[in-house]
Design a protein around this motif. Sequence first.
Motif, short mmCIF file in Angstrom:
data_model
loop_
_atom_site.label_atom_id
_atom_site.label_comp_id
_atom_site.label_asym_id
_atom_site.label_seq_id
_atom_site.Cartn_x
_atom_site.Cartn_y
_atom_site.Cartn_z
N PRO A 232 0.83 -1.22 0.00
CA PRO A 232 0.00 0.00 0.00
C PRO A 232 0.86 1.26 0.00
CG PRO A 232 -0.72 -1.55 1.68
CD PRO A 232 0.58 -2.06 1.18
N GLN A 233 0.44 2.26 -0.75
CA GLN A 233 1.11 3.55 -0.78
C GLN A 233 0.45 4.48 0.24
OE1 GLN A 233 3.86 4.00 -2.79
NE2 GLN A 233 3.54 1.80 -3.14
N PRO A 234 1.27 5.28 0.95
CA PRO A 234 0.71 6.15 2.01
C PRO A 234 -0.37 7.10 1.49
CG PRO A 234 3.10 6.06 2.16
CD PRO A 234 2.74 5.37 0.88
N GLN A 235 -0.24 7.55 0.25
CA GLN A 235 -1.22 8.50 -0.28
C GLN A 235 -2.53 7.84 -0.69
OE1 GLN A 235 1.64 7.66 -1.65
NE2 GLN A 235 1.48 7.34 -3.86
N ASN A 236 -2.57 6.53 -0.77
CA ASN A 236 -3.79 5.82 -1.18
C ASN A 236 -4.63 5.44 0.04
OD1 ASN A 236 -2.71 6.09 -3.72
ND2 ASN A 236 -2.16 3.93 -3.96
N LYS A 237 -4.95 6.43 0.82
CA LYS A 237 -5.64 6.19 2.09
C LYS A 237 -7.08 6.67 2.03
CE LYS A 237 -4.59 8.84 5.56
NZ LYS A 237 -3.85 9.46 6.70
N ILE A 238 -7.97 5.90 2.64
CA ILE A 238 -9.38 6.28 2.80
C ILE A 238 -9.68 6.36 4.29
CG2 ILE A 238 -11.77 5.54 2.47
CD1 ILE A 238 -10.96 4.35 -0.19
N THR A 239 -10.30 7.45 4.71
CA THR A 239 -10.65 7.63 6.12
C THR A 239 -12.16 7.48 6.31
OG1 THR A 239 -10.86 10.03 5.88
CG2 THR A 239 -8.71 9.17 6.55
N VAL A 240 -12.52 6.98 7.47
CA VAL A 240 -13.92 6.73 7.83
C VAL A 240 -14.17 7.34 9.20
CG1 VAL A 240 -15.64 4.97 8.37
CG2 VAL A 240 -14.05 4.62 6.47
N SER A 241 -15.26 8.07 9.35
CA SER A 241 -15.62 8.64 10.65
C SER A 241 -17.06 8.25 10.99
CB SER A 241 -15.48 10.16 10.64
OG SER A 241 -16.36 10.75 9.71
N ALA A 242 -17.34 8.15 12.30
CA ALA A 242 -18.68 7.77 12.75
C ALA A 242 -18.87 8.20 14.20
CB ALA A 242 -18.90 6.27 12.61
N ASP A 243 -20.12 8.32 14.58
CA ASP A 243 -20.49 8.60 15.96
C ASP A 243 -21.25 7.37 16.47
OD1 ASP A 243 -21.23 9.59 18.41
OD2 ASP A 243 -22.50 11.20 17.65
N ILE A 244 -20.57 6.55 17.27
CA ILE A 244 -21.14 5.28 17.72
C ILE A 244 -22.06 5.52 18.91
CG2 ILE A 244 -20.63 2.96 18.58
CD1 ILE A 244 -17.94 3.15 17.19
N GLN A 245 -23.31 5.09 18.77
CA GLN A 245 -24.32 5.32 19.80
C GLN A 245 -25.10 4.04 20.10
OE1 GLN A 245 -26.88 8.62 18.78
NE2 GLN A 245 -25.19 9.91 18.11
N GLU A 246 -25.76 4.07 21.24
CA GLU A 246 -26.68 2.99 21.59
C GLU A 246 -28.08 3.40 21.17
OE1 GLU A 246 -27.69 0.18 25.49
OE2 GLU A 246 -26.15 1.74 25.58
N ASP A 247 -28.84 2.46 20.64
CA ASP A 247 -30.18 2.75 20.13
C ASP A 247 -31.22 2.58 21.25
OD1 ASP A 247 -32.40 3.21 18.63
OD2 ASP A 247 -32.26 1.39 17.42
N TYR A 248 -31.83 3.68 21.66
CA TYR A 248 -32.85 3.65 22.72
C TYR A 248 -34.26 3.81 22.17
CZ TYR A 248 -28.81 4.46 25.76
OH TYR A 248 -27.60 4.36 26.40
N SER A 249 -34.39 3.81 20.84
CA SER A 249 -35.70 4.09 20.24
C SER A 249 -36.74 3.02 20.57
CB SER A 249 -35.55 4.21 18.72
OG SER A 249 -35.04 3.00 18.16
N GLY A 250 -36.32 1.79 20.87
CA GLY A 250 -37.28 0.73 21.15
C GLY A 250 -37.65 0.57 22.61
N MET A 251 -37.18 1.47 23.48
CA MET A 251 -37.48 1.34 24.91
C MET A 251 -38.94 1.66 25.20
SD MET A 251 -34.11 2.95 26.80
CE MET A 251 -34.70 2.43 28.42
#
Length: 362
Positions: A232-251
């Motif tokens: 792999p080449q350093p410039q061939n990078k893909i980044t991924v971001s997310a906000d991990i949460q717990e789902d309380y909608s079914g409570m």
Amino acid sequence: MIRRSTTLLLFAVLFVSGVYAQKTAKISFLETTHNFGSFSEKLGSVSCVFSFVNTGDAPLIITRATASCGCTRPEFPMQPVAPGDSGQIKVTYNAVGRPGSFEKNISVYANTDPERTTLIIKGSVIPVQRSVAPAYGYTMGTLGLKAVHVPFFEVYTNKTKVEKIDIINNGKTPLTLEFDKVPRHLDVSVLPETLSPGEKGRILITYHADRAKDWGIRRDEFWVKLPSSDKPQPQNKITVSADIQEDYSGMTPDQIAKAPHLEIGNDLVDFGTIKGNTAVSKSVSLTNTGVSNLQIRKVNNESQVVSVSLPQMSIQSGKSIDMKIMVRPSKSRSRLLNHRIFIITNDPARPTISLPVVATFE
């Protein structure tokens, strides 16, 4: 009786004379309207000057100048202007992204009568011809991509989520992609598996939040491995971001009533002015006013200046703990600290709480 009347008359004359003798400032502009005419948006910002004279007999004090739009910025003298002296008010208009005709008002407030004087700027902005961005603006060898960062936004621990990156083979031979250092909570594939010359496709990324064993904002990366390179080449990078949460909608309402609830002793942690480089700390109380046990999933703190420590990561119903926040001025590159700590818990009402931390360093 005559002496009393004479005294009253003399007092009245002195009073009236005093009123009319009161000195006032007066602002007189050479012009109150400026027309920029037509000009190109390429200029960015344009400025003009409104000159004035204090034609009164008292020092003129301009208290403020406000514009009808954030694109217009007035500047005025901060010092008093003596009677007979002149001054200037500079007005700057930002034309970037604002093609077409405009007319803006500037209100100047001073110790005059009336208090406010209105200035006007106007003109017409000629738009620039903007080049159209290429559909596949990122390249990795012969691979064209529409993006190299994939924001998943909210992801929940009980669900998977899929996002994509549109790609194209700009080469003259078939292209098959591989991926390296993919985090265990991501599945990455290509559709179709092999791209013919000129063929379009997509990289599919599936996010398994339950595998991440994390909470809140998280960033990951992996690399695209092209057939032309053995690693792999350093410039061939893909980044991924997310906000991990717990789902309380079914409570259910009963489950919500029995849930934990976090109360914080401070809505703001203000360290005030910190002199020198000695570390300073404060404590903030965390109280579980709910029914069941409160679990502190994570305290998200992305700062070298601020550190956070907790005696434990769970709080029983009706109990409290102290969260220690320490500020290290020696780590700061600025005189001002304006930071936020994110506390993530299993409180369904407020699973993430933002706590500001501010300070001034001397």
